[in-house]
Design a protein around this motif. Sequence first.
Motif, mmCIF file in Angstrom:
data_model
loop_
_atom_site.group_PDB
_atom_site.id
_atom_site.type_symbol
_atom_site.label_atom_id
_atom_site.label_comp_id
_atom_site.label_asym_id
_atom_site.label_seq_id
_atom_site.Cartn_x
_atom_site.Cartn_y
_atom_site.Cartn_z
ATOM 1 N N PHE A 76 -4.654 -4.068 -1.612
ATOM 2 C CA PHE A 76 -3.372 -3.516 -1.166
ATOM 3 C C PHE A 76 -2.718 -4.519 -0.225
ATOM 4 N N TRP A 77 -1.418 -4.716 -0.352
ATOM 5 C CA TRP A 77 -0.658 -5.453 0.655
ATOM 6 C C TRP A 77 0.742 -4.895 0.718
ATOM 7 N N LYS A 78 1.301 -4.907 1.924
ATOM 8 C CA LYS A 78 2.632 -4.342 2.097
ATOM 9 C C LYS A 78 3.250 -4.871 3.386
ATOM 10 N N ASN A 79 4.522 -5.203 3.288
ATOM 11 C CA ASN A 79 5.346 -5.494 4.456
ATOM 12 C C ASN A 79 6.084 -4.212 4.822
ATOM 13 N N ALA A 80 6.685 -4.172 5.963
ATOM 14 C CA ALA A 80 7.509 -3.039 6.409
ATOM 15 C C ALA A 80 6.714 -1.738 6.488
ATOM 16 N N LEU A 81 5.513 -1.814 7.043
ATOM 17 C CA LEU A 81 4.705 -0.601 7.204
ATOM 18 C C LEU A 81 5.313 0.369 8.203
ATOM 19 N N ARG A 82 6.065 -0.122 9.141
ATOM 20 C CA ARG A 82 6.654 0.755 10.159
ATOM 21 C C ARG A 82 7.735 1.659 9.589
ATOM 22 N N ALA A 83 8.174 1.376 8.370
ATOM 23 C CA ALA A 83 9.206 2.202 7.748
ATOM 24 C C ALA A 83 8.643 3.533 7.252
ATOM 25 N N THR A 84 7.308 3.680 7.247
ATOM 26 C CA THR A 84 6.713 4.933 6.789
ATOM 27 C C THR A 84 6.619 5.915 7.947
ATOM 28 N N SER A 85 6.700 7.186 7.631
ATOM 29 C CA SER A 85 6.563 8.212 8.662
ATOM 30 C C SER A 85 5.379 9.104 8.312
ATOM 31 N N TYR A 86 5.073 10.020 9.195
ATOM 32 C CA TYR A 86 3.914 10.895 8.999
ATOM 33 C C TYR A 86 4.013 11.690 7.698
ATOM 34 N N SER A 87 5.221 11.983 7.258
ATOM 35 C CA SER A 87 5.396 12.783 6.049
ATOM 36 C C SER A 87 5.347 11.942 4.769
ATOM 37 N N ALA A 89 3.870 9.483 1.774
ATOM 38 C CA ALA A 89 2.594 9.446 1.067
ATOM 39 C C ALA A 89 1.707 8.332 1.608
ATOM 40 N N LEU A 90 2.310 7.256 2.100
ATOM 41 C CA LEU A 90 1.535 6.132 2.627
ATOM 42 C C LEU A 90 1.664 6.064 4.148
ATOM 43 N N TYR A 91 1.358 7.150 4.816
ATOM 44 C CA TYR A 91 1.332 7.131 6.276
ATOM 45 C C TYR A 91 0.131 6.295 6.693
ATOM 46 N N THR A 92 0.331 5.355 7.600
ATOM 47 C CA THR A 92 -0.731 4.427 7.975
ATOM 48 C C THR A 92 -1.016 4.506 9.472
ATOM 49 N N PRO A 93 -1.939 5.350 9.878
ATOM 50 C CA PRO A 93 -2.218 5.490 11.298
ATOM 51 C C PRO A 93 -2.729 4.205 11.951
ATOM 52 N N ILE A 94 -3.454 3.367 11.214
ATOM 53 C CA ILE A 94 -3.933 2.118 11.811
ATOM 54 C C ILE A 94 -2.754 1.200 12.101
ATOM 55 N N ALA A 95 -1.764 1.171 11.220
ATOM 56 C CA ALA A 95 -0.577 0.340 11.450
ATOM 57 C C ALA A 95 0.199 0.850 12.658
ATOM 58 N N ALA A 96 0.276 2.157 12.807
ATOM 59 C CA ALA A 96 0.996 2.737 13.946
ATOM 60 C C ALA A 96 0.271 2.446 15.254
ATOM 61 N N SER A 97 -1.039 2.622 15.287
ATOM 62 C CA SER A 97 -1.777 2.440 16.543
ATOM 63 C C SER A 97 -1.901 0.976 16.944
ATOM 64 N N GLU A 98 -1.886 0.064 15.964
ATOM 65 C CA GLU A 98 -2.024 -1.361 16.270
ATOM 66 C C GLU A 98 -0.708 -2.121 16.136
ATOM 67 N N SER A 99 0.398 -1.416 15.954
ATOM 68 C CA SER A 99 1.745 -2.012 15.832
ATOM 69 C C SER A 99 1.814 -3.059 14.727
ATOM 70 N N LEU A 100 1.236 -2.754 13.581
ATOM 71 C CA LEU A 100 1.246 -3.678 12.447
ATOM 72 C C LEU A 100 2.471 -3.435 11.578
ATOM 73 N N THR A 101 3.130 -4.501 11.185
ATOM 74 C CA THR A 101 4.258 -4.417 10.261
ATOM 75 C C THR A 101 3.837 -4.838 8.864
ATOM 76 N N ALA A 102 2.919 -5.802 8.785
ATOM 77 C CA ALA A 102 2.445 -6.301 7.494
ATOM 78 C C ALA A 102 0.923 -6.210 7.471
ATOM 79 N N ALA A 103 0.371 -5.779 6.344
ATOM 80 C CA ALA A 103 -1.078 -5.646 6.229
ATOM 81 C C ALA A 103 -1.523 -5.875 4.800
ATOM 82 N N ALA A 104 -2.760 -6.320 4.674
ATOM 83 C CA ALA A 104 -3.403 -6.468 3.366
ATOM 84 C C ALA A 104 -4.828 -5.967 3.503
ATOM 85 N N ALA A 105 -5.349 -5.342 2.448
ATOM 86 C CA ALA A 105 -6.692 -4.774 2.491
ATOM 87 C C ALA A 105 -7.391 -4.969 1.158
#
Length: 161
Positions: A76-87, A89-105
């Motif tokens: 998985f990889w995605k930019n603009a993770l902060r654009a997701t909200s709790y509601s 489908a791809l809510y990302t609590p790790i991105a929210a808690s660590e202030s991540l905008t881009a991630a790959a897994a």
Amino acid sequence: MTLAENANRPNYQQVVDQLYQTSDFDFVGIALQSAQPPHQITWQYVAGNQSEQFRNIVLRSGIGIAGLVVRTGKPFWKNALRATSYSDALYTPIAASESLTAAAAIPILATPLRLVVGVLLVGFPVIWPLFNSAKGGRLFARIKSLDSTILCRGNGCGADF
């Protein structure tokens, strides 16, 4: 867990530290899925964390980045993770808690059955141009270059894509 079982367990913190120190990732973490029902997924090994909030994140298959990778077994990889909200489908609590905008897994696979037992995630607080489908292969090649015997539980496994 017996001493023999613990001796055979990979040193995930070593993988996280090695990747964090030898790359420009701002966050590196490994989430593992519990073998006991209800098979919760928790972030257990991290480097570059801003706080200890990751320890409180408990996911199930299909929820968050780790849950999605565990469920699908696909990178998985995605930019603009902060654009997701709790509601979303791809809510990302790790991105929210660590202030991540881009991630790959990538999934961590176990045994010849190739079951997904965990997720290795890297991220940045800013959009990183490498996180796109055209260039994503380079990132995964870098992560895959780590000693695959550390990224598995058992023989004949590793992080595959």
